[in-house]
Scaffold this active site. Structure first.
Site, PDB file in Angstrom:
ATOM      1  N   ALA A 176       0.847  -1.195   0.000  1.00 37.14           N
ATOM      2  CA  ALA A 176       0.000   0.000   0.000  1.00 37.14           C
ATOM      3  C   ALA A 176       0.883   1.246   0.000  1.00 37.14           C
ATOM      4  O   ALA A 176       1.218   1.790   1.049  1.00 37.14           O
ATOM      5  CB  ALA A 176      -0.925   0.005   1.215  1.00 37.14           C
TER       6      ALA A 176
ATOM      7  N   ARG B 224      35.072  28.819 -14.175  1.00 34.97           N
ATOM      8  CA  ARG B 224      35.728  27.783 -14.976  1.00 34.97           C
ATOM      9  C   ARG B 224      36.002  28.326 -16.387  1.00 34.97           C
ATOM     10  O   ARG B 224      35.068  28.775 -17.073  1.00 34.97           O
ATOM     11  CB  ARG B 224      34.821  26.551 -15.053  1.00 34.97           C
ATOM     12  CG  ARG B 224      35.266  25.493 -16.046  1.00 34.97           C
ATOM     13  CD  ARG B 224      36.495  24.760 -15.587  1.00 34.97           C
ATOM     14  NE  ARG B 224      36.841  23.676 -16.514  1.00 34.97           N
ATOM     15  CZ  ARG B 224      38.003  23.054 -16.495  1.00 34.97           C
ATOM     16  NH1 ARG B 224      38.946  23.400 -15.614  1.00 34.97           N
ATOM     17  NH2 ARG B 224      38.244  22.090 -17.351  1.00 34.97           N
TER      18      ARG B 224
ATOM     19  N   GLY C 214      33.192  16.958 -15.520  1.00 38.44           N
ATOM     20  CA  GLY C 214      33.713  15.826 -14.733  1.00 38.44           C
ATOM     21  C   GLY C 214      33.620  16.080 -13.238  1.00 38.44           C
ATOM     22  O   GLY C 214      33.274  15.179 -12.462  1.00 38.44           O
TER      23      GLY C 214
ATOM     24  N   GLU D 275       5.313  11.454  -0.461  1.00 34.20           N
ATOM     25  CA  GLU D 275       4.119  12.318  -0.341  1.00 34.20           C
ATOM     26  C   GLU D 275       3.319  12.331  -1.648  1.00 34.20           C
ATOM     27  O   GLU D 275       2.756  13.362  -2.030  1.00 34.20           O
ATOM     28  CB  GLU D 275       4.515  13.744   0.058  1.00 34.20           C
ATOM     29  CG  GLU D 275       5.085  13.847   1.451  1.00 34.20           C
ATOM     30  CD  GLU D 275       4.058  14.256   2.503  1.00 34.20           C
ATOM     31  OE1 GLU D 275       3.152  15.031   2.188  1.00 34.20           O
ATOM     32  OE2 GLU D 275       4.176  13.762   3.634  1.00 34.20           O
TER      33      GLU D 275
ATOM     34  N   THR E  31       3.644  10.259  -5.621  1.00 30.45           N
ATOM     35  CA  THR E  31       4.564  10.328  -6.767  1.00 30.45           C
ATOM     36  C   THR E  31       4.057  11.376  -7.776  1.00 30.45           C
ATOM     37  O   THR E  31       2.904  11.822  -7.700  1.00 30.45           O
ATOM     38  CB  THR E  31       4.620   8.965  -7.489  1.00 30.45           C
ATOM     39  OG1 THR E  31       3.313   8.687  -8.012  1.00 30.45           O
ATOM     40  CG2 THR E  31       5.052   7.844  -6.559  1.00 30.45           C
ATOM     41  N   SER E  32       4.917  11.710  -8.746  1.00 27.26           N
ATOM     42  CA  SER E  32       4.498  12.671  -9.779  1.00 27.26           C
ATOM     43  C   SER E  32       3.273  12.170 -10.536  1.00 27.26           C
ATOM     44  O   SER E  32       2.387  12.948 -10.896  1.00 27.26           O
ATOM     45  CB  SER E  32       5.644  12.916 -10.769  1.00 27.26           C
ATOM     46  OG  SER E  32       6.617  13.741 -10.182  1.00 27.26           O
TER      47      SER E  32
HETATM   48  C1  LIG Z   1      12.982   7.944   1.482  1.00 31.50           C
HETATM   49  C2  LIG Z   1      11.528   7.725   1.682  1.00 31.50           C
HETATM   50  C3  LIG Z   1      10.919   8.218   2.820  1.00 31.50           C
HETATM   51  C4  LIG Z   1       9.558   7.985   3.027  1.00 31.50           C
HETATM   52  N1  LIG Z   1       8.972   8.400   4.199  1.00 31.50           N
HETATM   53  C5  LIG Z   1       7.726   7.967   4.500  1.00 31.50           C
HETATM   54  C6  LIG Z   1       7.175   8.170   5.791  1.00 31.50           C
HETATM   55  O1  LIG Z   1       7.801   8.795   6.664  1.00 31.50           O
HETATM   56  N2  LIG Z   1       5.969   7.661   6.070  1.00 31.50           N
HETATM   57  C7  LIG Z   1       5.240   6.962   5.151  1.00 31.50           C
HETATM   58  O2  LIG Z   1       4.149   6.521   5.475  1.00 31.50           O
HETATM   59  N3  LIG Z   1       5.718   6.757   3.901  1.00 31.50           N
HETATM   60  C8  LIG Z   1       6.942   7.230   3.557  1.00 31.50           C
HETATM   61  N4  LIG Z   1       7.465   7.001   2.297  1.00 31.50           N
HETATM   62  C9  LIG Z   1       6.674   6.236   1.333  1.00 31.50           C
HETATM   63  C10 LIG Z   1       6.266   7.023   0.088  1.00 31.50           C
HETATM   64  O3  LIG Z   1       5.248   7.914   0.376  1.00 31.50           O
HETATM   65  C11 LIG Z   1       5.903   5.982  -0.991  1.00 31.50           C
HETATM   66  O4  LIG Z   1       7.112   5.390  -1.429  1.00 31.50           O
HETATM   67  C12 LIG Z   1       5.149   6.578  -2.146  1.00 31.50           C
HETATM   68  O5  LIG Z   1       3.866   6.945  -1.741  1.00 31.50           O
HETATM   69  C13 LIG Z   1       5.045   5.624  -3.337  1.00 31.50           C
HETATM   70  O6  LIG Z   1       4.612   4.355  -2.969  1.00 31.50           O
HETATM   71  P1  LIG Z   1       5.402   3.062  -3.465  1.00 31.50           P
HETATM   72  O7  LIG Z   1       6.828   3.267  -3.173  1.00 31.50           O
HETATM   73  O8  LIG Z   1       4.750   1.871  -2.909  1.00 31.50           O
HETATM   74  O9  LIG Z   1       5.247   3.078  -5.035  1.00 31.50           O
HETATM   75  P2  LIG Z   1       3.995   2.470  -5.945  1.00 31.50           P
HETATM   76  O10 LIG Z   1       2.753   2.993  -5.366  1.00 31.50           O
HETATM   77  O11 LIG Z   1       4.199   0.991  -5.971  1.00 31.50           O
HETATM   78  O12 LIG Z   1       4.321   3.093  -7.309  1.00 31.50           O
HETATM   79  C14 LIG Z   1       5.268   2.556  -8.234  1.00 31.50           C
HETATM   80  C15 LIG Z   1       5.167   3.367  -9.538  1.00 31.50           C
HETATM   81  O13 LIG Z   1       3.852   3.188 -10.117  1.00 31.50           O
HETATM   82  C16 LIG Z   1       3.260   4.456 -10.313  1.00 31.50           C
HETATM   83  N5  LIG Z   1       1.807   4.354 -10.103  1.00 31.50           N
HETATM   84  C17 LIG Z   1       1.137   3.777  -9.067  1.00 31.50           C
HETATM   85  N6  LIG Z   1      -0.184   3.916  -9.214  1.00 31.50           N
HETATM   86  C18 LIG Z   1      -0.365   4.609 -10.363  1.00 31.50           C
HETATM   87  C19 LIG Z   1      -1.513   5.079 -11.071  1.00 31.50           C
HETATM   88  N7  LIG Z   1      -2.767   4.878 -10.609  1.00 31.50           N
HETATM   89  N8  LIG Z   1      -1.326   5.778 -12.221  1.00 31.50           N
HETATM   90  C20 LIG Z   1      -0.071   5.993 -12.700  1.00 31.50           C
HETATM   91  N9  LIG Z   1       1.041   5.571 -12.081  1.00 31.50           N
HETATM   92  C21 LIG Z   1       0.895   4.892 -10.930  1.00 31.50           C
HETATM   93  C22 LIG Z   1       3.900   5.373  -9.298  1.00 31.50           C
HETATM   94  O14 LIG Z   1       3.782   6.730  -9.667  1.00 31.50           O
HETATM   95  C23 LIG Z   1       5.350   4.862  -9.331  1.00 31.50           C
HETATM   96  O15 LIG Z   1       6.011   5.438 -10.415  1.00 31.50           O
HETATM   97  C24 LIG Z   1       8.795   7.282   2.047  1.00 31.50           C
HETATM   98  C25 LIG Z   1       9.436   6.818   0.890  1.00 31.50           C
HETATM   99  C26 LIG Z   1      10.782   7.003   0.707  1.00 31.50           C
HETATM  100  C27 LIG Z   1      11.429   6.443  -0.529  1.00 31.50           C
END
Ligand SMILES: Cc1cc2nc3c(=O)[nH]c(=O)nc-3n(C[C@H](O)[C@H](O)[C@H](O)COP(=O)(O)OP(=O)(O)OC[C@H]3O[C@@H](n4cnc5c(N)ncnc54)[C@H](O)[C@@H]3O)c2cc1C
Length: 408
Positions: A134, A292, A365, A388, A390-391
Site C-alpha cells: 500500500a 571555470r 567531470g 508524499e 509520486t508525480s
Molecule cells: C525515502 C523515503 C521516505 C519515506 N517516508 C515515508 C514516511 O515517513 N511515512 C510513510 O508513510 N511513507 C513514507 N514514504 C513512502 C512514500 O510515500 C511511498 O514510497 C510513495 O507513496 C510511493 O509508494 P510506493 O513506493 O509503494 O510506489 P507504488 O505505489 O508501488 O508506485 C510505483 C510506480 O507506479 C506508479 N503508479 C502507481 N499507481 C499509479 C496510477 N494509478 N497511475 C499511474 N502511475 C501509478 C507510481 O507513480 C510509481 O512510479 C517514504 C518513501 C521514501 C522512498
C-alpha cells in the site's frame, strides 16, 4: 483589505536570514559526512534544538504565519543546506502534524513534547502509513487495529515500510484499518511509544539519496496500546465512522473533499523542499560557470551554458511561485479547484530533478564526483517525485480535479 505584495515582510526576512545562516554554517558543512555515513545526524539535530529550530514552537510559529509563507520559506532554506540532514530535522514535524490534526488537547500536550525531547536529550518521531502493498494506493492498507473492549486497549498487527525515523523514534504515529469496509475512510491513527512490546524496526534501507535521513520498516506484532493512544478518542472515531458509512451510501463526496483539502495543504511544503535543493545546485553551477575557463574564457560566456542557467533559474522561480500560491490558498481557506497544491509539488519536484542534473552537466567531470555537492543534490532530488505522492499520482489528482471525477 491587505495590499498585494510579493515581498516577505521584515519579520519573515529576519527568520529566513537566521535559517539561512544555520543552513550555511551548520548543515551544509556537515552534509557530505552524514551522506557518507548514512546515519541520523544527531549532533546537528541537537544543534538545531539548541537554537530553537528543532522544536514544536518554531514549527507552530511558521505554520500559523497568516501569509502562509512561513513553512515554505523555512523548508526552502533548510533543504538548501542539505536535504538528508534537513529531513532529519523536519521529519518529526510530519508525525507532529498527524497528532495536531487529529489528537485531543491532552494527546497533543502529552505526546508532542516526547517527540522532540529537549536540547540535552533530543528525540525524533515517525509517521507510519505506507506498507509493502500500500504505497500510492493507501486504501489497500492492511495493518489492522482491533479494539479489546474489556481492557480498553487497541491491538495492532501489520508491517509498515519506508517510515522516516521508523524504529529510532521515541513516538510512532501509526495509521491502521479499523473498519475494512470503508477503505481509506476506515483508517485511524494511533500513538505507539518506543519500547511498546511487539514494536520493532525491520530492515533499514540503504538509499540513493537523502542518506542522512533514516528510513526503515516498522513491524507491529500484537502491539497493545491503551485506548488513550487512539488519536481523537473513541467517541470521535465512532462518530466519524458512522458519518463515513452514511456518506458512502450517498456517494461520499464531502468526506473525499475534506481528505483532499488536507493533502493539497501539505504538498506545497514538499515542493518548497525541492525548491531549496534546486536552488542550491543552481547556485553552485552559476558560480562554477563564471569561474571555470575553457577556450580562454569563462564557460558562462557560451550561450549553450548561459541559456541552461537561464532555464534553471526560471523554473526554480516558477516552482517557488506555485508553492507560495498553494500555501497562501491553504492558509486563507481558498478551495483548491485545480489541485493547486498537487500542481506545486509536481512542478517543483520535477524541476529539482532536472535542475540538479543540469548542474552536474555544467560542472563537467567535477560535477560527477563527490568532491562537489551537485551529484549528492541530484541523488537527493529524486525523492521529491516519489514521497508524499509520486508525480504520477499528482498528475492523477490534478487531472481528476479538472475533469470533476472522484479522487479515491
Ligand atoms: C525515502 C523515503 C521516505 C519515506 N517516508 C515515508 C514516511 O515517513 N511515512 C510513510 O508513510 N511513507 C513514507 N514514504 C513512502 C512514500 O510515500 C511511498 O514510497 C510513495 O507513496 C510511493 O509508494 P510506493 O513506493 O509503494 O510506489 P507504488 O505505489 O508501488 O508506485 C510505483 C510506480 O507506479 C506508479 N503508479 C502507481 N499507481 C499509479 C496510477 N494509478 N497511475 C499511474 N502511475 C501509478 C507510481 O507513480 C510509481 O512510479 C517514504 C518513501 C521514501 C522512498
Amino acid at each position: 483589505m491587505a495590499e498585494f505584495t510579493m515581498e516577505l515582510n521584515d519579520e519573515q526576512k529576519e527568520v529566513r536570514d537566521w535559517l539561512h545562516g544555520f543552513a550555511a554554517d551548520v548543515i551544509r558543512p556537515a552534509a557530505s559526512e552524514w551522506d557518507e555515513r548514512e546515519e541520523t545526524p544527531w549532533p546537528v539535530i541537537q544543534e538545531a534544538a539548541k537554537v530553537g529550530i528543532y522544536s514544536l514552537d518554531f514549527y507552530a510559529q511558521q505554520y500559523f504565519d497568516p501569509t502562509g509563507l512561513g513553512i515554505p520559506m523555512a523548508m526552502e532554506e533548510l533543504f538548501w543546506g542539505d536535504a538528508g540532514i534537513a529531513l532529519s530535522i523536519v521529519g518529526t514535524g510530519l508525525a507532529a502534524v498527524g497528532v495536531l490534526a487529529n489528537g485531543t488537547e491532552e494527546q497533543i500536550g502529552t505526546w508532542i513534547p516526547q517527540m522532540y525531547g529537549d536540547a540535552g536529550d533530543v528525540k525524533v518521531a515517525a509517521f507510519c502509513s505506507s506498507e509493502p502493498d500500500a504505497g500510492s494506493d493507501v486504501a489497500s492498507m492492511r495493518t489492522r487495529a482491533e479494539y479489546d473492549e474489556a481492557k480498553d486497549e487497541w491491538v495492532i498487527n501489520g508491517t509498515k515500510t519506508w517510515a522516516t525515523n521508523g524504529g529510532i523514534a521515541n513516538v510512532h504515529v501509526v495509521v491502521a484499518v479499523v473498519d475494512p469496509e470503508l477503505g481509506s475512510k476506515g483508517h485511524a491513527s494511533f500513538i505507539v511509544p518506543a519500547g511498546t512490546p511487539g514494536l520493532a524496526q525491520g530492515q533499514k534501507f540503504k538509499k540513493h539519496g537523502i542518506r542522512a535521513s533514516h528510513t526503515a520498516e516498522v513491524v507491529l506484532d500484537n502491539v497493545r496500546v491503551p485506548g488513550s493512544c487512539l488519536l481523537g478518542g473513541k467517541e470521535k472515531l465512532d462518530e466519524r465512522l458512522a458519518r463515513a458509512r452514511e456518506k458512502a451510501k450517498q456517494g461520499g463526496e464531502r468526506v473525499k473533499n475534506a481528505a483532499m483539502a488536507t493533502f493539497e495543504a501539505s504538498r506545497p511544503a514538499v515542493g518548497a523542499m525541492a525548491v531549496g535543493t534546486a536552488r542550491a545546485a543552481y547556485e553552485v553551477a552559476l558560480d562554477y560557470a563564471k569561474t571555470r575557463e575553457q577556450f580562454g574564457r569563462p564557460i558562462i560566456d557560451n550561450q549553450g551554458v548561459a541559456f541552461q542557467l537561464a532555464d534553471m533559474r526560471t523554473s526554480i522561480d516558477a516552482a517557488r511561485l506555485l508553492v507560495w500560491r498553494a500555501s497562501w490558498m491553504a492558509v486563507n481557506g481558498r478551495p483548491f479547484t485545480a489541485a493547486e497544491g498537487s500542481m506545486s509539488k509536481l512542478f517543483a519536484s520535477e524541476t529539482a530533478k532536472k535542475v540538479t542534473g543540469q548542474a552536474i552537466q555544467i560542472l563537467g567531470g567535477n560535477g560527477y564526483t563527490r568532491e562537489y555537492p551537485v551529484e549528492r543534490m541530484h541523488r537527493d532530488a529524486a525523492i521529491y517525485t516519489i514521497f508524499e505522492g509520486t508525480s504520477e499520482i499528482q498528475r492523477l489528482v490534478i487531472a481528476r480535479t479538472l475533469a470533476g471525477t472522484p479522487i479515491r
